[in-house]
Design a protein around this motif. Structure first.
Motif, PDB file in Angstrom:
ATOM      1  N   LEU A 157     -15.953  23.588 -11.722  1.00 11.99           N
ATOM      2  CA  LEU A 157     -16.495  22.240 -11.559  1.00 11.99           C
ATOM      3  C   LEU A 157     -17.195  22.175 -10.206  1.00 11.99           C
ATOM      4  N   ILE A 158     -18.432  21.678 -10.215  1.00  8.31           N
ATOM      5  CA  ILE A 158     -19.245  21.613  -8.999  1.00  8.31           C
ATOM      6  C   ILE A 158     -19.571  20.149  -8.724  1.00  8.31           C
ATOM      7  N   HIS A 159     -19.341  19.762  -7.495  1.00  8.42           N
ATOM      8  CA  HIS A 159     -19.385  18.336  -7.160  1.00  8.42           C
ATOM      9  C   HIS A 159     -20.300  18.075  -5.970  1.00  8.42           C
ATOM     10  N   GLY A 160     -21.026  16.993  -6.031  1.00 14.55           N
ATOM     11  CA  GLY A 160     -21.827  16.521  -4.902  1.00 14.55           C
ATOM     12  C   GLY A 160     -21.509  15.062  -4.668  1.00 14.55           C
ATOM     13  N   THR A 161     -21.511  14.643  -3.423  1.00 14.54           N
ATOM     14  CA  THR A 161     -21.078  13.290  -3.116  1.00 14.54           C
ATOM     15  C   THR A 161     -21.820  12.715  -1.913  1.00 14.54           C
ATOM     16  N   THR A 162     -21.912  11.407  -1.866  1.00 15.26           N
ATOM     17  CA  THR A 162     -22.506  10.700  -0.719  1.00 15.26           C
ATOM     18  C   THR A 162     -21.431  10.246   0.260  1.00 15.26           C
ATOM     19  N   LEU A 163     -20.203  10.718   0.087  1.00 14.94           N
ATOM     20  CA  LEU A 163     -19.082  10.272   0.903  1.00 14.94           C
ATOM     21  C   LEU A 163     -19.346  10.442   2.397  1.00 14.94           C
ATOM     22  N   VAL A 164     -19.827  11.628   2.801  1.00 14.14           N
ATOM     23  CA  VAL A 164     -20.020  11.907   4.223  1.00 14.14           C
ATOM     24  C   VAL A 164     -21.129  11.029   4.796  1.00 14.14           C
ATOM     25  N   THR A 165     -22.251  10.962   4.084  1.00 19.71           N
ATOM     26  CA  THR A 165     -23.362  10.123   4.542  1.00 19.71           C
ATOM     27  C   THR A 165     -22.932   8.670   4.698  1.00 19.71           C
ATOM     28  N   ASN A 166     -22.241   8.153   3.695  1.00 22.29           N
ATOM     29  CA  ASN A 166     -21.819   6.749   3.742  1.00 22.29           C
ATOM     30  C   ASN A 166     -20.840   6.484   4.878  1.00 22.29           C
ATOM     31  N   ALA A 167     -19.935   7.424   5.123  1.00 24.48           N
ATOM     32  CA  ALA A 167     -18.952   7.240   6.184  1.00 24.48           C
ATOM     33  C   ALA A 167     -19.621   7.145   7.546  1.00 24.48           C
ATOM     34  N   ILE A 168     -20.684   7.930   7.745  1.00 23.86           N
ATOM     35  CA  ILE A 168     -21.390   7.908   9.027  1.00 23.86           C
ATOM     36  C   ILE A 168     -22.236   6.649   9.159  1.00 23.86           C
ATOM     37  N   ILE A 169     -22.935   6.298   8.088  1.00 23.28           N
ATOM     38  CA  ILE A 169     -23.775   5.098   8.118  1.00 23.28           C
ATOM     39  C   ILE A 169     -22.925   3.846   8.335  1.00 23.28           C
ATOM     40  N   GLU A 170     -21.808   3.774   7.626  1.00 21.57           N
ATOM     41  CA  GLU A 170     -20.961   2.586   7.681  1.00 21.57           C
ATOM     42  C   GLU A 170     -19.925   2.652   8.807  1.00 21.57           C
ATOM     43  N   ARG A 171     -19.918   3.767   9.551  1.00 18.32           N
ATOM     44  CA  ARG A 171     -18.963   3.965  10.653  1.00 18.32           C
ATOM     45  C   ARG A 171     -17.522   3.782  10.165  1.00 18.32           C
ATOM     46  N   LYS A 172     -17.173   4.511   9.117  1.00 16.80           N
ATOM     47  CA  LYS A 172     -15.839   4.418   8.536  1.00 16.80           C
ATOM     48  C   LYS A 172     -15.071   5.733   8.651  1.00 16.80           C
ATOM     49  N   GLY A 173     -15.444   6.555   9.637  1.00 18.56           N
ATOM     50  CA  GLY A 173     -14.731   7.802   9.855  1.00 18.56           C
ATOM     51  C   GLY A 173     -13.467   7.587  10.671  1.00 18.56           C
ATOM     52  N   ALA A 174     -12.838   8.705  11.073  1.00 18.50           N
ATOM     53  CA  ALA A 174     -11.590   8.650  11.820  1.00 18.50           C
ATOM     54  C   ALA A 174     -11.853   8.368  13.298  1.00 18.50           C
ATOM     55  N   LEU A 175     -10.834   7.845  13.991  1.00 20.14           N
ATOM     56  CA  LEU A 175     -10.910   7.680  15.440  1.00 20.14           C
ATOM     57  C   LEU A 175     -10.977   9.075  16.047  1.00 20.14           C
ATOM     58  N   THR A 176     -12.082   9.376  16.726  1.00 17.01           N
ATOM     59  CA  THR A 176     -12.384  10.742  17.159  1.00 17.01           C
ATOM     60  C   THR A 176     -12.559  10.811  18.667  1.00 17.01           C
TER      61      THR A 176
ATOM     62  N   TYR B  94     -15.532  13.602  12.970  1.00 19.89           N
ATOM     63  CA  TYR B  94     -15.443  12.190  12.593  1.00 19.89           C
ATOM     64  C   TYR B  94     -15.153  12.010  11.103  1.00 19.89           C
ATOM     65  N   VAL B  95     -15.702  12.890  10.269  1.00 21.51           N
ATOM     66  CA  VAL B  95     -15.528  12.743   8.814  1.00 21.51           C
ATOM     67  C   VAL B  95     -14.507  13.709   8.237  1.00 21.51           C
ATOM     68  N   GLN B  96     -13.942  14.586   9.067  1.00 22.56           N
ATOM     69  CA  GLN B  96     -12.996  15.585   8.560  1.00 22.56           C
ATOM     70  C   GLN B  96     -11.781  14.983   7.866  1.00 22.56           C
ATOM     71  N   PRO B  97     -11.040  14.065   8.502  1.00 26.69           N
ATOM     72  CA  PRO B  97      -9.859  13.514   7.815  1.00 26.69           C
ATOM     73  C   PRO B  97     -10.208  12.809   6.517  1.00 26.69           C
ATOM     74  N   LEU B  98     -11.289  12.035   6.524  1.00 30.07           N
ATOM     75  CA  LEU B  98     -11.709  11.310   5.327  1.00 30.07           C
ATOM     76  C   LEU B  98     -12.064  12.278   4.207  1.00 30.07           C
ATOM     77  N   THR B  99     -12.834  13.317   4.538  1.00 30.45           N
ATOM     78  CA  THR B  99     -13.258  14.281   3.528  1.00 30.45           C
ATOM     79  C   THR B  99     -12.079  15.072   2.985  1.00 30.45           C
ATOM     80  N   SER B 100     -11.182  15.503   3.875  1.00 25.85           N
ATOM     81  CA  SER B 100     -10.005  16.266   3.438  1.00 25.85           C
ATOM     82  C   SER B 100      -9.154  15.441   2.480  1.00 25.85           C
ATOM     83  N   HIS B 101      -8.979  14.155   2.807  1.00 31.09           N
ATOM     84  CA  HIS B 101      -8.198  13.267   1.933  1.00 31.09           C
ATOM     85  C   HIS B 101      -8.889  13.108   0.583  1.00 31.09           C
ATOM     86  N   TYR B 102     -10.211  12.911   0.607  1.00 28.87           N
ATOM     87  CA  TYR B 102     -10.954  12.719  -0.633  1.00 28.87           C
ATOM     88  C   TYR B 102     -10.884  13.960  -1.518  1.00 28.87           C
TER      89      TYR B 102
END
Length: 696
Positions: free
Chosen positions: A70-89, A219-227
């Motif tokens: 299964l091969i997956h593509g996502t806008t998760l990282v882009t959205n997290a940066i645009i919306e500033r919803k990443g981890a406290l870094t 900044y997006v590592q914890p969010l991406t790992s969880h996802y």
């Protein structure tokens, strides 16, 4: 997983977009393709994945357990940066360089804007700490790392609730020892902290870009790992027991472990899939030069395929303050397919600006509440609403009839917000929206092509995305493109692109020297080490070294210049004897980009890149569909072509025979999208069910 499974297994591609989630199931041996499309779900996109999986498997009598890749593509990282919803870094850097993220390049992206707003760093000043250590540009240690200070600082960060740490030390690309030691300390003494080392994320010169990329990754590592962990669990519960790969921004596949370590590589994963599908169909149709036009629900993008290859750039910006202004975003020097955002998507909202002029976007209705015609609570007019009012879309056959549209809701929204204020008819307002979007996209695509020293008239256009085939005919005509191609499954082509992309990894290092002064023995050892590291990565993904390909690229410039261009090098074994061939390649690329050459100036190599990739999926696609008609001609409906409504033939794409020619104007419908052909076009369905439209 063994080599046979990686290459021959049943594959599933899933692309999460801003409005729709697309699915493509592939049986490689038979070449059969099964397509699915469903609304993206917010705030949890995995619900949309499950909805799409259930619909696709149920419709075609398949099981998730049959899928082994299964091969997956996502806008998760882009959205997290645009919306500033990443981890406290937090940022650890060499003492004295704490403010490099704030200082940047000291350039204004718009020198005449007195209210200019620069992008705020992802790491605030209060969480940027200087560490006593120093490494020379040659890699020599000038001041040893103060490990006690590192431990003390990290302990304070944990107490502040920091979840991720970016480590970017001066000249760590030349000697990463201090960064690696900090990584060891975090891993052994502070295991709850995610961390990113610049020597692993971007081992290149230029402190600002390297630090920016590393901070963004952390900044997006914890969010991406969880996802990714959540995705694995959800897919496992659905019956999936195979291997999960992720599409990156350069059109290459990586493992889930690679994606978790370097999520920054996923910034443009979805659009990259569309370009890779364009390359696949270009090879199939023997078209080496194409403009890949991708218009989805939120944005429209274009990329260039030249000589059968994508244009790769290492200059990318995320979260721009102004969408179309270079320099207004956060820089990320990662390999990305060079594409330009050229306009709005189907869900982009039309409105009147402060001057009373019609404008489309950049705001989007997305999937929730969606365009007014979705009847899901949205009441603002969008591009999709305009296309429905004009008759380009069938309110009873959107997504194959699984989603009913409301023509009356669309008319009401356009009348209230556009037609009535301007004193024009609803049809004229809808045509204005449609035409404005087309002209904006054509102008932006033309500039993008010309800036590269190329002629738009020499490039056929390939259109895809849910809204792409609806608008591509008029965009292609304005570009004076000789031909328009709408491939099979155009509405889900990015997901299809995932399935025909190779698994690959790129290793990077900076070694600065003029060609005449390079220590070729030292360089060859560096390249061999990078190659071996890449092969080991692919081996873990099930691709043996015998099936890998190696490509070496150097970022080069004339000595004294501030920026480089990427040049493919002849073979992977380089020596002094390679200088003439390298020089020729550099000069050819330089002339193509800038229209001239410079004699008598030494050529300098700055950064070396080794791309190790596995085999591509070889297939002759055969679309498998559930048909609802017996004849290609479904009937006629009223379509507004700019002056009046005209009864226009509507065809079922699935029933068109190979070689069948149809003169425009006409409309060709399929489950995932709708193709519009104007009166001057002639469309032919080829043996793969692609639509090839000649433009006169």
């Amino acid at each position: 997983m063994g080599e046979k499974n990686i290459i021959d297994c049943m594959k599933l591609g899933i692309d999460i977009g801003g409005t729709f989630t697309d699915l493509v199931l592939l049986e490689p041996r038979s070449g059969k393709l099964f397509f699915g499309k469903t609304l993206t779900t917010y705030p949890d996109p995995t619900r949309g994945i499950l909805n799409g999986l259930q619909e696709l498997m149920s419709l075609h009598g398949k099981s998730v357990a049959e899928v082994t890749t299964l091969i997956h593509g996502t806008t998760l990282v882009t959205n997290a940066i645009i919306e500033r919803k990443g981890a406290l870094t937090a940022l650890l850097t060499t003492s004295g360089f704490e403010d490099v993220l704030e200082i940047g390049r000291e350039m204004r992206y718009d020198i005449y804007d007195v209210f200019i707003r620069m992008p705020a760093p992802l790491v605030p000043a209060s969480l940027r700490f200087g560490i006593r250590e120093r490494v020379h540009a040659t890699g020599k240690v000038i001041q040893p790392l103060d490990e006690r200070e590192v431990v003390k600082t990290l302990r304070a960060l944990v107490n502040k609730g920091v979840r991720a740490v970016a480590v970017s030390l001066l000249h760590s690309y030349a000697n990463p020892a201090h960064e690696k030691r900090i990584g060891e300390i975090i891993r052994t003494q502070f295991p709850t902290l995610a961390y990113s080392l610049s020597s692993e994320i971007m081992p290149e010169i230029r402190e600002y870009e390297r630090t920016s990329a590393t901070a963004m990754n952390a900044y997006v590592q914890p969010l991406t790992s969880h996802y990714l962990s959540q995705l694995e669990t959800i897919l496992g519960d659905a019956g999936f027991k195979g291997q999960l790969h992720i599409m990156n921004s350069a059109g290459r596949l990586t493992t889930i472990q690679g994606a978790g370590k370097a999520p920054i590589q996923l910034l443009e994963s979805g659009p990259a899939g569309g370009t890779m599908a364009g390359i696949f169909f270009g090879e199939l149709l023997k078209k080496k030069n194409l403009v890949a036009f991708d218009m989805g629900g939120t944005t429209a993008k274009a990329s260039i395929i030249r000589n059968g290859q994508p244009e790769i750039t290492n200059h990318f910006e995320a979260a721009r303050e102004k969408r179309f202004k270079k320099g207004s975003g956060l820089p990320v020097r990662i390999p990305v397919i060079d594409m330009i955002e050229i306009g709005a998507g189907g869900g982009s909202i039309a409105h009147l600006n402060h001057l009373g002029l019609l404008t489309v976007g950049p705001e989007s209705a997305a999937s929730q509440p969606g365009p007014a015609c979705y009847n899901r609570g949205g009441d603002l007019p969008t591009v999709t609403d305009a296309d429905l009012v004009l008759g380009f879309l069938n309110e009873g056959y959107f997504l194959g009839g699984t989603m009913k549209l409301s023509r009356e809701k669309a008319r009401a929204a356009i009348k209230k917000h556009i037609a009535a204020p301007l004193g024009i008819s609803i049809e004229q307002a809808a045509w204005g929206i449609h035409r404005l979007v087309n002209e904006n996209m054509a102008n932006a695509a033309r500039v993008h092509i010309i800036e590269k020293g190329l002629d738009p008239r020499h490039f056929s256009m390939m259109a895809f995305g849910g809204a792409g085939p609806v608008h591509a005919y008029h965009v292609a005509r304005q570009l004076n493109a000789p031909q328009l191609i709408v491939p099979a499954g155009a509405g889900v082509l990015s997901a299809l692109g995932f399935l025909v992309s190779p698994i690959a990894t790129e290793e990077i290092t900076s070694y600065i020297s003029t060609l005449q002064q390079i220590n070729w023995t030292h360089l060859q050892k560096i390249l061999e080490s990078m190659t071996e590291k890449g092969r080991q990565f692919l081996a873990k993904a099930g691709v043996p070294s015998t099936r890998t390909k190696v490509k070496v690229v150097a970022d080069m410039r004339y000595a004294g210049q501030g920026h480089e261009i990427s040049v493919s090098l002849p073979g992977s074994k380089l020596s002094a004897a390679s200088i003439p061939a390298i020089t020729r390649s550099f000069r050819e690329e330089y002339r193509l980009r800038y229209g001239r050459d410079m004699e008598g100036i030494p050529i300098e190599a700055v950064t070396w890149r080794v791309l190790v990739s596995g085999p591509k999926t070889a297939l002759h696609p055969k679309q498998s569909v559930v048909g609802k008609h017996t004849l290609p001609l479904k009937g006629k409906r009223k379509v507004y072509w700019g002056k009046k409504y005209v009864f226009t033939p509507v065809y079922d794409r699935y029933l068109l025979k190979p070689g069948q020619r149809i003169k425009g104007p006409c409309i060709i419908e399929e489950f995932e999208s709708t193709t519009i052909i104007g009166e001057h076009g002639v469309v032919t369905s080829d043996q793969y069910n692609n639509l090839v439209i000649e433009l006169s």
